[in-house]
Design a protein around this motif. Structure first.
Motif, PDB file in Angstrom:
ATOM      1  N   ASN A   1      89.173   9.597 127.299  1.00 44.31           N
ATOM      2  CA  ASN A   1      88.684   8.351 128.133  1.00 44.31           C
ATOM      3  C   ASN A   1      89.147   7.069 127.536  1.00 44.31           C
ATOM      4  O   ASN A   1      88.845   6.713 126.547  1.00 44.31           O
ATOM      5  CB  ASN A   1      87.180   8.695 128.211  1.00 44.31           C
ATOM      6  CG  ASN A   1      86.595   9.887 128.397  1.00 44.31           C
ATOM      7  OD1 ASN A   1      86.807  10.308 129.697  1.00 44.31           O
ATOM      8  ND2 ASN A   1      85.798  10.512 127.687  1.00 44.31           N
TER       9      ASN A   1
ATOM     10  N   PRO B   1      89.017   7.726 132.425  1.00 44.64           N
ATOM     11  CA  PRO B   1      89.554   9.054 132.074  1.00 44.64           C
ATOM     12  C   PRO B   1      91.134   8.779 132.361  1.00 44.64           C
ATOM     13  O   PRO B   1      91.517   8.288 133.597  1.00 44.64           O
ATOM     14  CB  PRO B   1      89.142   9.919 132.724  1.00 44.64           C
ATOM     15  CG  PRO B   1      88.467   9.712 134.008  1.00 44.64           C
ATOM     16  CD  PRO B   1      88.325   7.821 133.483  1.00 44.64           C
TER      17      PRO B   1
ATOM     18  N   GLY C   1      85.628   7.096 136.651  1.00 44.78           N
ATOM     19  CA  GLY C   1      84.945   7.959 135.235  1.00 44.78           C
ATOM     20  C   GLY C   1      84.463   9.284 135.848  1.00 44.78           C
ATOM     21  O   GLY C   1      83.694   9.740 135.284  1.00 44.78           O
TER      22      GLY C   1
END
Length: 361
Positions: A299, A283, A261
Motif C-alpha cells: 500500500n 495499493p 484502496g
C-alpha cells in the motif's frame, strides 16, 4: 542506517477481519512492488519513497533487513538460482542488485532513462528493464550482471511480462497506449498491440493463454491472446488498476485498484469479477505466498503491506434463480375458486400488482 538494521515499526499491526485482512505491517514510505520467497519465508518490498528494499518475515510479518538502493525503486524481482534481488531505480536510471539473504548490495547497473518496470526469464538467465523516458527495454544477464542488449519499444515503456513458453517479452507502453512484443532470446521486436490508454502493468497467464493489461486510466483489465496478440475484451474493475498477480492454480487474477484502496478478485475462467477486498491506501502491487495462500498487498499511500488470508473465498452466496424467471408467462386458463369462472393468463397478468406488492417485502 545500516542495511541490516530494522526500520521503525510504528503502531502494532492492525486487524480487519471483515475483509479477511490479517494485518497491515509498516515497511517504509511508498511501497510498490512485492515479491515472495516461499522457501526462505521472506517477502521483499521496494519502498519507492524510502529509496530502499525491505525484507519481511512472512510468518511473523516483521522486517528482517532494510537495504538502500537507488532513487525511487518501483519494481523488484527475485532470481532464485543466484538468490539475487533486482530493483529498477527510476530516478537513478539504474538497476540495483542485492543479496537476498543479507541485503548486501552487489552492484548497480546503468540502464535507460527512468526504468519503471522489470521482467524476468529464469531459463534464459535474463532480466529486462522497461525504460519509460527512452521507450526501450534493456536486457541484463542475470549471472554476469552485464547489459547484453536493448530492444526498441515505445514511449512510456515500463512493466515487462515474459511468456517463457513462447519465449516472448511484452512491454507496456504507458504513453503510447500499446504493448510491444519482442523475442526474449534474440531481443528483436515482433510487433505492437494497440490497447487502451495508460497501460501500466502486464501479466501473462500461460494456463489460460492470456496476457492481462491493466489500463489505469479506464479502470479496466484487457485480455490479449498470447498466441496471436488479438485483443479479446476488457473487464471492468475499480479506479486506477496498477498492479496484478495471477493465481494459476486457483484460477484467479488479483488487481490492485490504486484509486479505490481495494483489490479486485477476478475469476479467470469465467472472465468476471467475483468480489473485492479493502486493503490500505493506494495499493501498488501484490504477490501470493504459494505455501500458505496468503496474498500480500503493498500500500503505497499507507506505507504498509497487507496480509490477506484466503483471498479466493467467494463473496455472499447469491440465491438460486429459476431459469424461467424473466421469461414471458405461457398461456393458460384456470378456474377462479370463488365463482368457477375460467380465467385466462391475460387476466392473471393484470393482477400482477398483488404479487409484486408482497414480493417487495
Amino acid at each position: 542506517m545500516d542495511h541490516r538494521d530494522v526500520p521503525e515499526q510504528g503502531p502494532a499491526c492492525s486487524v480487519d477481519l471483515s475483509h479477511r485482512v490479517r494485518r497491515h505491517c509498516p515497511v517504509g514510505r511508498g511501497p510498490e512492488a512485492v515479491v515472495v520467497d516461499p522457501d526462505r519465508r521472506r517477502a521483499y518490498v521496494a519502498c519507492s519513497r524510502s529509496d530502499a528494499v525491505v525484507a519481511l518475515d512472512l510468518d511473523r510479518g516483521v522486517p528482517v533487513w532494510r537495504a538502500p538502493v537507488g532513487r525511487e525503486p518501483i519494481p523488484v524481482i527475485l532470481d532464485l538460482p543466484t538468490r539475487r534481488l533486482f530493483t529498477a531505480d527510476a530516478r537513478s536510471d539504474t538497476v540495483t542488485v542485492l543479496d537476498a539473504d543479507t541485503g548486501r548490495r552487489l552492484t548497480r547497473i546503468p540502464v535507460g532513462a527512468y526504468p519503471a518496470g522489470l521482467g524476468h526469464h529464469p531459463g534464459l538467465r535474463r532480466v529486462y528493464a522497461g525504460n519509460t523516458a527512452d521507450g526501450t527495454v534493456t536486457a541484463i544477464d542475470a549471472d554476469r550482471l552485464a547489459v547484453v542488449g536493448t530492444v526498441p519499444a515505445e514511449l512510456g515503456a515500463g512493466s515487462i511480462a515474459v511468456d517463457t513458453r513462447r519465449e516472448r517479452g511484452y512491454s507496456a507502453n504507458f504513453m503510447a497506449g500499446s504493448v510491444t512484443v519482442f523475442d526474449a532470446a534474440a531481443l528483436t521486436p515482433l510487433g505492437t498491440v494497440a490497447v487502451r490508454e495508460g497501460p501500466c502493468k502486464v501479466v501473462p497467464d500461460p494456463a489460460t493463454g492470456l496476457l492481462y493489461v491493466a489500463s489505469s486510466l479506464h479502470g479496466t483489465i484487457g485480455r490479449v491472446s498470447l498466441e496471436d496478440g488479438t485483443v479479446l475484451d476488457e473487464l471492468p474493475v475499480e479506479r486506477a488498476p496498477v498492479g496484478m498477480c495471477v493465481d494459476a492454480f486457483g484460477g484467479r487474477l488479483y488487481v490492485c485498484n490504486r484509486g479505490a484502496g481495494t483489490v479486485s478478485v477476478l475469476d479467470t475462467g469465467a472472465g468476471r469479477e467475483t468480489h473485492r477486498i479493502t486493503v490500505g491506501n493506494a495499493p501498488g502491487d501484490c504477490a501470493l505466498d504459494p505455501a500458505t495462500g496468503t496474498l500480500l498487498v503493498s500500500n503505497a499511500g499507507s506505507g504498509t503491506v497487507s496480509f490477506v488470508d484466503r483471498p479466493w473465498l467467494p463473496g455472499p452466496t447469491q440465491p438460486a434463480v429459476h431459469p424461467l424467471v424473466g421469461r414471458p408467462l405461457p398461456g393458460f386458463a384456470l378456474p377462479d375458486l370463488r365463482g368457477g369462472r375460467i380465467r385466462t393468463s391475460r387476466e392473471w397478468a393484470e393482477k400482477k400488482y398483488v404479487i409484486n406488492f408482497f414480493a417487495s417485502w
